[in-house]
Structure formats: structure tokens, C-alpha cells
Design a protein around this motif. Structure first.
Motif, PDB file in Angstrom:
ATOM      1  N   ASP A 191       0.839  -1.199   0.000  1.00 13.49           N
ATOM      2  CA  ASP A 191       0.000   0.000   0.000  1.00 13.49           C
ATOM      3  C   ASP A 191       0.879   1.255   0.000  1.00 13.49           C
ATOM      4  OD1 ASP A 191      -1.962   1.887   0.243  1.00 13.49           O
ATOM      5  OD2 ASP A 191      -2.570   1.316   2.286  1.00 13.49           O
ATOM      6  N   ARG A 216       1.408   3.718   3.023  1.00 14.18           N
ATOM      7  CA  ARG A 216       2.288   3.400   4.150  1.00 14.18           C
ATOM      8  C   ARG A 216       3.753   3.680   3.838  1.00 14.18           C
ATOM      9  NH1 ARG A 216       0.822  -2.495   5.286  1.00 14.18           N
ATOM     10  NH2 ARG A 216      -0.906  -2.348   3.871  1.00 14.18           N
ATOM     11  N   ASP A 264       0.843  -8.762   3.266  1.00 15.32           N
ATOM     12  CA  ASP A 264      -0.067  -7.808   3.927  1.00 15.32           C
ATOM     13  C   ASP A 264      -1.392  -8.474   4.274  1.00 15.32           C
ATOM     14  OD1 ASP A 264       1.849  -5.843   3.706  1.00 15.32           O
ATOM     15  OD2 ASP A 264       0.872  -4.799   2.029  1.00 15.32           O
ATOM     16  N   ASP A 265      -1.943  -9.256   3.341  1.00 15.01           N
ATOM     17  CA  ASP A 265      -3.220  -9.950   3.594  1.00 15.01           C
ATOM     18  C   ASP A 265      -3.074 -10.965   4.714  1.00 15.01           C
ATOM     19  OD1 ASP A 265      -4.375  -8.457   1.593  1.00 15.01           O
ATOM     20  OD2 ASP A 265      -4.175 -10.030   0.055  1.00 15.01           O
ATOM     21  N   ALA A 278      -2.924  -9.086   7.964  1.00 12.03           N
ATOM     22  CA  ALA A 278      -4.216  -8.492   8.310  1.00 12.03           C
ATOM     23  C   ALA A 278      -5.205  -9.539   8.791  1.00 12.03           C
ATOM     24  CB  ALA A 278      -4.780  -7.742   7.111  1.00 12.03           C
ATOM     25  N   ASP A 338      -4.592 -12.030  10.709  1.00 14.09           N
ATOM     26  CA  ASP A 338      -4.273 -12.488  12.061  1.00 14.09           C
ATOM     27  C   ASP A 338      -5.036 -11.650  13.080  1.00 14.09           C
ATOM     28  OD1 ASP A 338      -2.968 -13.976  14.057  1.00 14.09           O
ATOM     29  OD2 ASP A 338      -1.430 -12.433  14.275  1.00 14.09           O
ATOM     30  N   LYS A 339      -5.878 -12.301  13.819  1.00 16.37           N
ATOM     31  CA  LYS A 339      -6.674 -11.628  14.857  1.00 16.37           C
ATOM     32  C   LYS A 339      -6.373 -12.262  16.207  1.00 16.37           C
ATOM     33  CE  LYS A 339      -8.988  -9.183  11.873  1.00 16.37           C
ATOM     34  NZ  LYS A 339      -8.438  -7.949  11.477  1.00 16.37           N
TER      35      LYS A 339
END
Length: 139
Positions: free
Chosen positions: A16, A19, A50-51, A54, A56-57
Motif C-alpha cells: 500500500d 504506508r 499484507d493480507d 491483516a 491475524d486476529k
């Protein structure tokens, strides 16, 4: 912008452009437009990472875990404020008494020394306007 620097930016900050560092963003975007094939390969790899990042929670801690952490915390016994206040007051009073004693001793020493019958005139009791205590006229 060099291909190596573009690769460093993409590897460090991701795919992105928002950033990317402000000072290098325009140059990196321009390089990516001019070198579309190389940039697309690097950006695709970075977008996959990046995906993955992202996705990971981290689940919030359960109530049982929170209670276990709080329950295992050491308990401090409160110290009575009077005890602390008493010691600090005694320390202040002791320092004041010692200062008064030292001052009285110093004053009595200087007063007794200055008024002793065989005392010589000391340099700390005279000024430079009182004349020299030694006669240098013979020199």
C-alpha cells in the motif's frame, strides 16, 4: 529511485503506497509506473504478506483469564500514614536542631576568638580599607 530501494520500501512498508515514507512515495510510485513488470511482481508478493498479516486476529482475554491475573497480583499492605509523618517530622526537627547548634558553635567561636586578650587581628575581621597589618616600608 533505484530498483533496490523500491524493493526495500515495498518489503519494509508493504504494497500500500499510503504506508510508504512521504519523502520517497512519489519517486517510488513513478518508478513503479515506468517499470510495471518488476513493480507488479514485488507488489504482489508484498500484498500477499499484507493480507496474511491483516488476517491475524487476537482474541480478547477471557473473563477467567482476567480474574486469574488479578487474583495472582501481589497484595500490598497499606502503611499507616501517621508512622511516615512522624518519622519525616522527626527528621526535619533533627536537621533543624543540628543546623542551629552548628551555627551557634560557629558564632561563639568567632566572637570568643575576636575578643580574646592575646588574639591577633585576623584577616577575616578586617577589610582592605583598614590598612595593612604588616609594615613593608623597610623593603
Amino acid at each position: 529511485m533505484t530498483p533496490e530501494r523500491f524493493q526495500q520500501i515495498v518489503e519494509a512498508y508493504g504494497a500500500d503506497p499510503h504506508r510508504w515514507p512521504d519523502g520517497e512515495r512519489i519517486a517510488a510510485e513513478t518508478w513503479a509506473l515506468v517499470h510495471r513488470a518488476e513493480a507488479d511482481a514485488l507488489l504482489a508478493d508484498a500484498a500477499a504478506i499484507d493480507d496474511w498479516l491483516a488476517a491475524d486476529k487476537v482474541a480478547p482475554p477471557s473473563l477467567a483469564l482476567q480474574q486469574r491475573v488479578v487474583g495472582s497480583a501481589p497484595v500490598r499492605k497499606p502503611v499507616a500514614p501517621r508512622t511516615r509523618l512522624w518519622w519525616s517530622g522527626a527528621a526535619v526537627a533533627g536537621v533543624g536542631l543540628l543546623g542551629g547548634f552548628a551555627g551557634a558553635l560557629a558564632v561563639s567561636f568567632f566572637v570568643l576568638t575576636a575578643h580574646a586578650p592575646d588574639a591577633h587581628e585576623s584577616s577575616y575581621l578586617t577589610s582592605s580599607f583598614g590598612g595593612a597589618s604588616t609594615d613593608w616600608s623597610g623593603e
